[in-house]
Design a protein around this motif. Structure first.
Motif, mmCIF file in Angstrom:
data_model
loop_
_atom_site.group_PDB
_atom_site.id
_atom_site.type_symbol
_atom_site.label_atom_id
_atom_site.label_comp_id
_atom_site.label_asym_id
_atom_site.label_seq_id
_atom_site.Cartn_x
_atom_site.Cartn_y
_atom_site.Cartn_z
ATOM 1 N N UNK A 1 4.137 15.570 -16.029
ATOM 2 C CA UNK A 1 3.677 16.486 -14.993
ATOM 3 C C UNK A 1 4.176 17.894 -15.291
ATOM 4 N N UNK A 2 5.418 17.971 -15.744
ATOM 5 C CA UNK A 2 6.016 19.257 -16.081
ATOM 6 C C UNK A 2 5.277 19.909 -17.263
ATOM 7 N N UNK A 3 4.867 19.039 -18.218
ATOM 8 C CA UNK A 3 4.152 19.553 -19.393
ATOM 9 C C UNK A 3 2.808 20.129 -18.980
ATOM 10 N N UNK A 4 2.070 19.402 -18.114
ATOM 11 C CA UNK A 4 0.747 19.939 -17.750
ATOM 12 C C UNK A 4 0.903 21.211 -16.917
ATOM 13 N N UNK A 5 1.979 21.283 -16.153
ATOM 14 C CA UNK A 5 2.220 22.514 -15.406
ATOM 15 C C UNK A 5 2.479 23.669 -16.387
#
Lengths: 605, 312, 348
Positions: A151-155
């Motif tokens: 999730x952090x990566x897509x953010x």
């Protein structure tokens, strides 16, 4: 002689960055000289993928876990952690405690203060692998595996900024010295990732201070630090003065060579070698002559020259033995294979060897049976490899040394098989498709002399069964792109273990990995089902059985022809002691020493 | 003179634009896509996309051209895709080692070749001339690859006179042992063609009137050749040497590779292997501009030494 | 009118005089004649090889791997490094639960008792030895001569054609045509040779003889261009050209019918210079990976193979290719010198 003079001068001129760090006189330094046959790319663990950079990185940085130096097969032991991780019963939570009192090497980023190693440093280092800005080639080690990380990566992909301070459920430090990692799926082999040489702790201050130039400023907690660096030419490492106290220790062994190593190293304060001097030498001739003249102390990248110093049975020839030169011979944890694209089409063209109808499988089978692996070993490898039958090489968990493949060399049978399925020979001796249309195999390779030898072997082998071959020459980068787009028909490939577990190899044939690492674009429902079962199992007899079935399934569909695994012949000067090639560790420097008393016997030239 | 220099500098601009167009076309348009190489052993399409975005290779060509033009004018050619090193620094730091080999090599081979050229011109038409020229031709007919392989084997290994390869970062006198053999190989390779060329220069000069005048004055043949002719031959020789220099920077890659010299040629080969376009583009451009500048300089020098030379 | 026509006709005829004069000068040059003889001999080899009379089955594996030369020209003792090649007889590991769809077919085929074709007897030594697969180095050298010579010759033709065409236009028309062509010229010459080669190779993106020829031709035309431009500038205002113009000869006719014969001696010298330099460049291209394809052989591919063989003591391939190349290149260079001396006696 000339070399000695040059070196002593070099050491007089060099300014030690930290005055307190060089109590020994320069002449008493123990220096290990070695070579790389290809240039490194840099020393930021999250930015590199090449072997040579990893060799240097593993001298500077400390992963949480490591492998026992002498045990075979590779055996995990704690490194900076106090013990091996505690794994929850479902195989999803890993907990580790870090030893206290370990500090990073000196750097202006720390403003003169000692900088202790904390659990946060590992969490930060792991996050750096998935930060899109770093475009790490090893992001796959963590992507999709840790709860909350993706999730952090897509953010980050949206905002362009990776938020290192955001909490991640799967990466937590309950106290400064405890690390807790939560996985999305059961995985009993994740410890290998924590022992991976690139997964060492970097300090956030250092990374932020040097920004884009982090590749040239590696600062870790490991035994060595970068002393001088001339990119793609010379790398010099020296003992890290702040390295923790560590002594060489091993249990008495029954293995005679191991016992010799133990005798010469037991109880020594590590690292024993003060300096590592690495030169990049592109040409085999230069590397060989440099070793003969004792300009280098260790050399293993001499495959094409092996007959010069090895007998046909793999022993050191007597002139070298008499000089006291030592040989360490082991098989690399690597497989070479010839893959066949099994997809129905290549781009929008029909693939002549793709698909799973009987005639297509028979065609691939015939190619596999006609390719002369023995000649590859004897002529191209100069005898310096062993036949590979199993997709998992020696030294890696899951390897089956007794296994024999159902694909064996038999051009006569291959010819008969092609005749049987109606691949008829034309007037020129070359076969066509059963429907009479032209049949041309396309084999891809790079434009280097080494690949030309493989081209020649492939051509000879295919001529023998009347298959017309065209060779597609492309740069390596272009071939990588085409192969991940399933646009190559046939190509040689090799895979060296990232970590010593069979999964690292079996995943190469998993259907959903098409477009990533599955270059044969092999999609078999039964293989995939078996693979998914194997993912949920720890190493053991149950998993081995699945691997066996998967291997046979791959042979039945003929997606690969396994060819060989290469020997690593390491030549050592007489005074180098303590070396034994480890199947996974990328360097052994910390376990080695230079025995000055044997130095006199070194050949002058 | 001034107007000539100005005009030449104006001509310089379209050539640089031409080079930029060519470099851009070759590397951005048809150069291929390094994203897969950089992505490593296992990668997914998003990672590939991410890399392409960061390198800017997913932009339309006109945008990439704009970026390239800006890079050229600001002198900031970006960073290497493979290592993250600043390209301008990279080129600058590799220049030293390349020149360390090239300058002594050029000086030596020019000196020796001039001497030999003078000698054969003196003996023109005689057996000495013939045999030296034949020897040069034979010497020239052997591939540089063979020279390097054999000379390295004989001098570094069999005779053990020099280290096989290597480099001293600190420079200075420490470099000498590492330089001798590569310089020697370079001299051996360029000696034969240089001698042939310089002989031709001498032969050209000998036909001139001033030579006849000098002889008529009763000067010895050696004095005519060694002083009068030599002075005039010096101009084309200098031109030849200077014009060669930029090309040799990237052209001595074989020597740099075999002797592990951290020079420009070796870096270019490495960059090609890695599809590291910023490095290739920068080196191409720098060397091309250097070539033009050297040409300009040579022409001006030419005119300065010999004002009779007509410059158009 | 009549006067100028005569001048024009004379100018066209004049080269004949030049050529016969040059030939008689060449005949007095013994060394040049010997060189010419050698070149002609090579040419015969090339034609014979191209026609398939000799070295047709150069890829046939006649000898054992690295069979040493048998002493006719070179001699070497056989090496004891050879590994005994044992064909493994494989007992396939049985695996339950996997079905091989081809198993029934293969079983029936196996039962029909296929005999493995008898390996033909291989020779222990060959005149010039064998390469790693056991192919005859002598035949490879002959075939390599054909490839390298043809590559050099065709590439030289291409470069001279390109260079003289562009040079003629630039020199003859001057003005804007000259400016544009000169611009292309200076762009090409400013880019270092190695990078130009790599770039053109990247664009062509195909490997094989035609690529090598194109790379060499497309990078080698600049020298010819410079010379031809200068020659055409010199000639375009000569009387005979003006005369041709006055009788209404078109630009093309003046350029290629009237002027060309008068400058063709320059072309010939350039052509042979380029042949020599291209044959040498082919070796470097091979080193860079842009050599000929796997189904053919050239001196460049041989020298590259031989690089590590030398260290292993298998020097015969390196020696054969180097000798064959040195002889031709020397002969060709000497011949070129003689040709230049004969065509341009000023230099003597």
């Amino acid at each position: 002689m000339v070399m000695v003079w040059a070196l002593s001068g070099l050491e007089l001129k060099a300014q030690p960055p930290v005055p307190s760090s060089a109590p020994t006189a320069p002449s008493a330094l123990k220096v290990l000289h070695l070579t790389f046959q290809a240039a490194e790319t840099g020393f930021d663990p999250a930015k590199v993928s090449d072997y040579y950079s990893a060799v240097v990185i593993s001298g500077i940085f400390d992963p949480l876990l490591t492998y026992d130096y002498l045990a075979r097969p590779a055996h995990l032991i704690p490194n900076v952690s106090e013990a091996l991780p505690t794994i929850s019963a479902d195989g999803k939570t890993y907990t580790l405690k870090i030893k206290q009192g370990i500090v990073f090497g000196q750097d202006p980023a720390f403003a003169g203060r000692a900088r202790p190693l904390r659990a946060q440093d590992y969490l930060y280092s792991i996050k750096r692998f998935v930060d899109p800005k770093n475009r790490s080639p090893y992001a796959f080690l963590f992507l999709g595996k840790i709860v909350g990380l993706d999730a952090l990566v897509s953010k980050a992909q949206k905002t362009g900024q990776f938020d290192y301070d955001a909490a991640v459920e799967g990466l937590q430090a309950p106290d400064p010295f405890t690390l807790s990692i939560k996985l999305t799926e059961t995985d009993f082999n994740f410890s290998h990732v924590l022992a991976f040489p690139l997964v060492g702790a970097v300090a956030r201050e250092v990374i932020e201070r040097y920004g884009a130039d982090s590749s040239a400023h590696p600062v870790g907690t490991g035994p060595y630090r970068l002393r001088q660096y001339l990119r793609s030419s010379k790398i010099s490492l020296e003992k890290n003065p702040l390295f923790r106290t560590l002594r060489w220790e091993a249990l008495p062994s029954t293995d005679i060579p191991d016992e010799a190593i133990r005798k010469s190293m037991q109880g020594k304060l590590l690292p024993a070698i003060d300096r590592i001097e690495i030169s990049i030498m592109d040409e085999a001739q230069s590397r060989w002559l440099a070793f003969l003249r004792a300009e280098t102390d260790m050399e293993y990248q001499l495959e094409e020259l092996a007959p010069k110093f090895l007998t046909p049975t793999g022993e050191l020839k007597s002139p070298f033995r008499e000089q006291g030169i030592q040989l360490d011979r082991s098989v690399d944890p690597e497989i070479s294979y010839l893959f066949f694209n099994t997809a129905e089409t290549i781009g929008n063209q029909p693939n002549p060897i793709g698909g799973f109808t009987l005639p297509k499988i028979a065609l691939r089978r015939a190619i596999a049976m006609a390719y002369d692996v023995q000649d590859q070993i004897a002529v191209i490898r100069k005898g310096q490899s062993v036949r590979a039958f199993y997709p998992i090489p020696p030294g890696v968990a899951g390897h089956q040394s007794q296994y024999r493949s159902s694909l064996s060399y038999n051009p006569a049978l291959a010819n008969a098989l092609l005749d049987h399925f109606g691949y008829r020979r034309g007037a020129d001796g070359y076969r066509s498709h059963p429907d009479g249309s032209a049949l041309i195999l396309e084999y891809a390779s790079t434009p280097v002399e080494r690949d030309r030898q493989f081209d020649e072997l492939m051509k000879r082998s295919m001529d023998r069964i009347g298959l017309r071959l065209s060779i597609r020459k492309q740069r390596f980068s272009e071939l990588l792109k085409l192969s991940s787009q399933c646009r190559l028909m046939m190509k040689q490939a090799a895979w060296i273990a990232d970590y010593p577990d069979g999964d690292n190899f079996m995943q190469l044939l998993y259907g959903p990995h098409t477009g990533q690492s599955n270059a044969a674009c092999y999609r078999s429902a039964s293989f995939d089902r078996l693979y998914e079962q194997s993912r949920r199992l720890p190493d053991g007899a149950q998993r081995d059985l699945l691997y066996l079935q998967m291997t046979r399934q791959m042979e039945a569909d003929t997606a690969w022809l396994l060819t060989d695994s290469r020997y690593r012949n390491v030549l050592l000067q007489p005074y180098v002691v303590g070396f034994k090639k480890h199947p996974v560790l990328t360097n052994e420097w910390i376990h080695m020493d230079i025995d000055r008393t044997r130095m006199k016997k070194a050949p002058a030239s | 003179m001034l107007s000539y220099v100005l005009r030449r500098i104006l001509q310089f601009i379209p050539t640089v634009i031409g080079i930029m167009l060519l470099v851009f076309f070759l590397f951005n348009w048809v150069g291929g896509d390094p994203a897969y190489l950089l992505a490593g052993k296992i990668s997914n399409p998003e990672q590939i996309e991410n890399i392409r975005r960061q390198l800017g290779v997913d932009q339309p060509y006109y945008v990439q051209w704009g970026i390239f033009v800006r890079q050229v004018f600001t002198g900031d050619m970006g960073v290497s895709w493979a290592t993250g090193e600043k390209v301008s620094y990279l080129v600058w730091s590799r220049l030293g080692p390349s020149l360390t080999i090239l300058v002594p090599m050029l000086v030596l081979s020019t000196g020796i070749a001039l001497g030999l050229g003078l000698l054969v011109a003196y003996f023109r038409g005689l057996a000495t001339d013939r045999w030296i020229m034949v020897a040069c031709t034979v010497g020239q007919s052997i591939s540089i690859l063979v020279y390097i392989i054999v000379l390295q084997y004989v001098f570094s290994y069999e005779l053990a006179w020099f280290p096989v390869q290597g480099w001293a970062q600190e420079g200075g006198l420490l470099l000498i042992p590492f330089c001798i053999l590569p310089v020697m190989v370079g001299v051996v390779v360029s000696l034969a063609p240089d001698t042939r060329l310089y002989r031709a220069f001498f032969m050209d000069e000998i036909q001139r009137d001033y030579v006849r005048t000098a002889r008529a004055k009763g000067l010895t043949e050696w004095r005519v050749m060694g002083v009068h002719v030599m002075r005039n031959v010096f101009i084309p020789v200098l031109t030849h040497v200077m014009i060669q220099l930029p090309g040799l920077l990237a052209g001595s890659f074989l020597i740099e590779r075999f002797f592990s010299i951290p020079g420009i040629g070796r870096e270019v080969l490495l960059a090609v292997e890695r599809s590291d376009f910023p490095v290739i583009k920068a080196v191409t451009l720098y060397v091309a501009v250097a070539t033009i500048l050297v040409n300009l300089l040579t022409d001006i020098l030419y005119r300065w030494i010999d004002p009779r030379v007509q410059l158009k | 009118m009549r006067q100028s026509e005569r001048v024009a006709v004379f100018a066209v005829l004049a080269p004949q005089g030049l050529w016969s004069l040059a030939w008689s000068r060449l005949c007095r040059d013994t060394l040049g004649l010997i060189a010419l003889g050698v070149v002609v001999m090579y040419l015969a080899v090339v034609l014979a090889a191209a026609a398939g009379w000799i070295a047709k089955d150069w890829s046939h594996e006649a000898g054992v791997n690295y069979a040493p030369p048998n002493g006719w020209i070179f001699s070497a003792s056989p090496s004891e490094d050879r590994l005994p090649v044992a064909r493994e007889s494989i007992q396939v590991t049985p695996v339950a639960g996997v079905v091989d769809p081809l198993a029934p077919v293969i079983e029936t085929l196996r039962e029909s008792r296929l005999a493995l074709a008898q390996e033909p007897q291989r020779l222990a030594t060959l005149p010039l030895g064998a390469d790693k697969w056991g192919r005859d180095v002598a035949l490879k050298t002959l075939k390599g001569t054909q490839t390298s010579f043809i590559v050099g010759l065709l590439a030289a033709f291409l470069s001279v054609l390109l260079g003289s065409l562009l040079g003629a236009y630039a020199g003859y028309f001057g003005g804007i045509v000259d400016d544009v062509l000169n611009w292309i010229y200076s762009t090409f010459t400013a880019i270092p040779y190695l990078l130009l080669v790599l770039a053109i190779a990247a664009v062509l993106n195909q490997k094989g003889i035609s690529t090598v020829i194109l790379i060499l031709g497309l990078t080698g035309w600049t020298g010819v261009f410079r010379l031809m431009r200068a020659e055409y500038m010199k000639h375009r205002n000569r009387e005979y050209v003006l005369a041709a113009e006055s009788i209404g000869a078109s630009h093309a006719r003046r350029m290629f019918y009237h002027i060309l014969p008068n400058v063709s001696h320059v072309l010939l010298v350039q052509l042979s210079l380029n042949v020599v330099s291209f044959m040498k460049s082919e070796v470097i291209l091979s080193f860079l990976g842009f050599g000929v394809g796997v189904d053919t052989v050239s001196w460049g591919s041989m020298l590259n193979e031989a690089q590590t063989e030398l260290l292993l003591g298998k020097w015969w391939q390196l020696a054969s290719a180097t000798l064959a190349m040195a002889l031709l290149v020397t002969a060709f260079s000497v011949f070129t010198d003689a040709l230049r001396d004969a065509l341009d006696p000023k230099l003597k």
